[in-house]
Design an enzyme around this catalytic site. Structure first.
Site, PDB file in Angstrom:
ATOM      1  N   TYR A  55      -7.719  16.667  -5.238  1.00  0.00           N
ATOM      2  CA  TYR A  55      -6.926  15.896  -6.198  1.00  0.00           C
ATOM      3  C   TYR A  55      -6.094  16.822  -7.072  1.00  0.00           C
ATOM      4  CZ  TYR A  55      -6.122  13.202 -10.522  1.00  0.00           C
ATOM      5  OH  TYR A  55      -5.571  12.607 -11.633  1.00  0.00           O
ATOM      6  N   ASP A  68       0.855  -1.177   0.000  1.00  0.00           N
ATOM      7  CA  ASP A  68       0.000   0.000   0.000  1.00  0.00           C
ATOM      8  C   ASP A  68       0.899   1.238   0.000  1.00  0.00           C
ATOM      9  OD1 ASP A  68      -1.795   2.042   0.325  1.00  0.00           O
ATOM     10  OD2 ASP A  68      -2.652   1.304   2.208  1.00  0.00           O
ATOM     11  N   SER A  95       1.185  13.359 -13.574  1.00  0.00           N
ATOM     12  CA  SER A  95       0.377  14.424 -12.986  1.00  0.00           C
ATOM     13  C   SER A  95      -1.012  14.393 -13.620  1.00  0.00           C
ATOM     14  CB  SER A  95       1.089  15.770 -13.196  1.00  0.00           C
ATOM     15  OG  SER A  95       0.366  16.815 -12.599  1.00  0.00           O
ATOM     16  N   LYS A 129      -1.979  17.084  -7.434  1.00  0.00           N
ATOM     17  CA  LYS A 129      -1.277  16.926  -8.703  1.00  0.00           C
ATOM     18  C   LYS A 129      -0.464  18.172  -9.041  1.00  0.00           C
ATOM     19  CE  LYS A 129      -2.382  12.734 -10.032  1.00  0.00           C
ATOM     20  NZ  LYS A 129      -1.330  11.689 -10.114  1.00  0.00           N
TER      21      LYS A 129
END
Length: 260
Positions: free
Chosen positions: A152, A57, A137, A156
């Site tokens: 998110y 993980d 990205s 990125k």
């Protein structure tokens, strides 16, 4: 004229390589002759022949340590590192719906695995005087969707900035670092999201795709990218064919982002 990517025998590590874009990258590199190792929280039911799979993980420091140490123990070092792991699980609803836990989860999935894998594997690249690191990205860093991708997109954006800084630090020492920013890719997760969007709107799958493209302001090529299309770009950039390319980001979005 042959377009051999000259990847035969090179040691390539791909994060998140059992689904979506990561799986396409693993398959493409393996078919080009590279030795490939990849990770996932659970091992795939169907594996690519010759690929080493490590259950880990990578959203945790412990998981990243296990994966990187396994690779270093088995191979002694790496030539290519593709940080393809990413995704978003934050619910829609705008800024007010994003809790601290959501923020930390997005950064622990979309930024920190790359930072930790680089920190673990880059020293060996520097010692051998060669290597390539590619960070995946997203165009969301310049085109966030406030309804659902704020955290998110921010993660990125951080990944791209980090990638640029790392390139400035290590390129002169023989290691190329660059990033790839895909637009909408029709992965398994994307298909499921499109189906949910279509069902909510009372339309079919193609109708769901149109809704999402409208959210993005349109995709001039008229469709999302296929994982293989993005994987082909990544494989080229990782290869010796791209020996002069570093410190930049390549956008592959079907023309979604209208600015230079």
């Amino acid at each position: 004229m042959s377009f051999d990517l000259h990847l035969n025998g090179l040691r390539a590590v791909v994060t998140g390589g059992t689904q979506g874009l990561g799986a396409a990258v693993v398959k493409t590199l393996a078919q080009a002759g590279a030795r490939v190792a990849t990770s996932a929280r659970s091992l795939p039911l169907q594996s690519v022949e010759g690929v080493t799979y490590v259950a880990a993980d990578l959203s945790t420091a412990e998981g990243t340590r296990h994966f990187s140490q396994t690779v270093l123990k088995d191979w002694g070092g790496v030539d290519i590192l593709i940080n393809a792991l990413g995704g978003s699980k934050t619910p829609g609803g705008g800024f007010a719906a994003i809790s601290d836990e959501h923020w930390f989860a997005e950064f622990n999935l979309n930024l920190m695995p790359a930072v930790r894998m680089d920190r673990a594997l880059l020293p060996n690249m520097l010692a051998q005087g060669s290597g390539v690191i590619i960070h995946v990205s997203s165009i969301q860093r310049v085109l966030p969707l406030p309804e659902s991708t704020t955290a998110y997109a921010a993660a990125k954006a951080a990944l791209t900035t980090y990638s640029k800084s790392l390139a400035r630090e290590v390129t002169s020492k023989g290691v190329r670092v660059l990033s790839v920013a895909p637009g909408w890719i029709e992965t398994e997760a994307s298909v499921a999201f499109t189906q949910r969007t279509a069902a909510h709107a009372g339309t079919d799958y193609e109708g769901g795709k149109k809704i999402i493209m409208d959210w993005l302001g349109g995709i001039p090529v008229g469709r999302p990218a296929k994982p293989q299309e993005v994987a082909d770009l990544i494989a080229f950039l990782a290869s010796p064919r791209s020996a002069s390319i570093t410190g930049t980001e390549y956008r592959i979005d079907g023309g979604t982002v209208p600015t230079v």
